[in-house]
Scaffold this active site. Sequence first.
Site, PDB file in Angstrom:
ATOM      1  N   GLY A  11       0.803  -1.056   0.490  1.00  0.00           N
ATOM      2  CA  GLY A  11      -0.170   0.082  -0.476  1.00  0.00           C
ATOM      3  C   GLY A  11       0.871   1.457  -0.344  1.00  0.00           C
ATOM      4  O   GLY A  11       2.176   0.861   0.529  1.00  0.00           O
ATOM      5  N   ASP A 139       0.327   1.720   9.308  1.00  0.00           N
ATOM      6  CA  ASP A 139       0.046   0.536  10.740  1.00  0.00           C
ATOM      7  C   ASP A 139       0.603   0.740  11.711  1.00  0.00           C
ATOM      8  O   ASP A 139       0.746  -0.060  12.963  1.00  0.00           O
ATOM      9  CB  ASP A 139      -0.177  -0.897  10.415  1.00  0.00           C
ATOM     10  CG  ASP A 139      -1.317  -0.168   8.565  1.00  0.00           C
ATOM     11  OD1 ASP A 139      -1.854   0.390   8.969  1.00  0.00           O
ATOM     12  OD2 ASP A 139      -1.079  -1.766   8.084  1.00  0.00           O
ATOM     13  N   GLU A 234     -10.309  -1.435  12.515  1.00  0.00           N
ATOM     14  CA  GLU A 234     -10.866  -2.151  11.427  1.00  0.00           C
ATOM     15  C   GLU A 234     -10.267  -3.346  11.946  1.00  0.00           C
ATOM     16  O   GLU A 234     -11.453  -4.231  11.606  1.00  0.00           O
ATOM     17  CB  GLU A 234     -10.175  -1.521  10.272  1.00  0.00           C
ATOM     18  CG  GLU A 234      -8.899  -1.819   9.940  1.00  0.00           C
ATOM     19  CD  GLU A 234      -7.680  -2.265   8.534  1.00  0.00           C
ATOM     20  OE1 GLU A 234      -9.147  -1.561   7.783  1.00  0.00           O
ATOM     21  OE2 GLU A 234      -6.915  -1.731   8.686  1.00  0.00           O
ATOM     22  N   ARG A 275     -23.586   6.682  14.694  1.00  0.00           N
ATOM     23  CA  ARG A 275     -23.439   7.311  13.399  1.00  0.00           C
ATOM     24  C   ARG A 275     -22.430   6.468  13.027  1.00  0.00           C
ATOM     25  O   ARG A 275     -21.871   6.833  14.440  1.00  0.00           O
ATOM     26  CB  ARG A 275     -24.280   8.326  12.778  1.00  0.00           C
ATOM     27  CG  ARG A 275     -25.346   9.313  12.626  1.00  0.00           C
ATOM     28  CD  ARG A 275     -26.144   8.739  11.668  1.00  0.00           C
ATOM     29  NE  ARG A 275     -27.319   9.524  11.687  1.00  0.00           N
ATOM     30  CZ  ARG A 275     -28.205   9.403  11.799  1.00  0.00           C
ATOM     31  NH1 ARG A 275     -28.323   8.526  12.807  1.00  0.00           N
ATOM     32  NH2 ARG A 275     -29.078  10.593  11.536  1.00  0.00           N
TER      33      ARG A 275
END
Length: 358
Positions: A11, A139, A234, A275
Amino acid sequence: MKRIGILNSGGDCPGLNAVIHGVVGAATKLGWEVIGFRDGFEGLLPPGDYMVLDTNRTVGIMKMGGTILGTTNKGHFVAKIGKGDVMGVPPEIVAKARSTMELLEIGALIVVGGDGSLTTALQLYREGFPVIGVPKTIDNDLQATAMTFGFDSAVATVVDALDRLHTTATSHKRVIVLEVMGRHAGWIALYGGIGGGADVILLPEIPFKMEHVAKAVKRRDARGQLSTLIVVAEGAKLESGEQVSVKSTEGEDRLGGVGDRVAKLVEELTEKETRACTLGHLQRGGAPTSLDRILGTRFGVKAVNLIEEGQFGRMVSYQQYHVGAVPIEEAVNQLRLVDPSGEVVKTARAVGISFGDD
Ligand code: F6P
């Protein structure tokens, strides 16, 4: 004249161009030529897809996000999938890369990458390639370096997002869940959450229960703090142990979706309007912070120093404010995760942040 090859793989990450800028600057001073392979290791496939990098080409790139070389986290050279399944690059692909190195008379190859790309770099080194590694990932999950460049920029994006979510959450007296990247490590969530004033941070490293998350929201309500910001990494696992991901037909499943799941459960348990917001690739894009520009430059210059000293098979590493080097294998053996009882987590708890575990 020595010719250096550089490639970045995996990435993209803010600060990659700063590394390239640093490498080209330092190498040029030594009278060496640099060529940059395009699209990661794929550029090594014969006859070689590359661009000549000189200081005219790298002028002004340090402040740019992304990478002028292009990159990929797929292709012929993927040696590792997920947390640890090492497959290895097939011998015929290694042979092709070797022929390109010989054809272009590359005396040293700098590989800028994260866990997966450095695993490939290690294999190539073991097969005789003169490789130097440079650690890269937002990360921040690489062993053997206290920090990777790109992390600080990602954290800055999370902090900015939380600042914005704070005003809208307060106005509507809502709970807002922000899902951030980080793969199996919670560094971005932890640092971004602290810096952005999150009330709850959920990490892969700290198992949480939704009833505790709901309790934290209700405690705030009881104090008259009618909005709550929750940051979820995540890779955080739901109570069932599930990591939420999007199925992929090629390679690793992509993590993502836990934010929506947490938001739904919070709404059910607290009856508060909730939300979810997923920050996604905004964390990878844009200009690097000053810290990442400087770290990237230092890493690039150090990589050239290592070549000068003939220290192949080593990776540039940041330890205690100093840029040194370690064997590449030390970086890829296992992921560097957040220590649940470490000082940073304790600091967060001390200022009232909940990790959903009590
Ligand atoms: O490793 C960097 C990273 O941004 C992770 O935080 C994230 O899980 C993954 O890459 C996303 O990959 P892709 O760009 O392939 O969606």
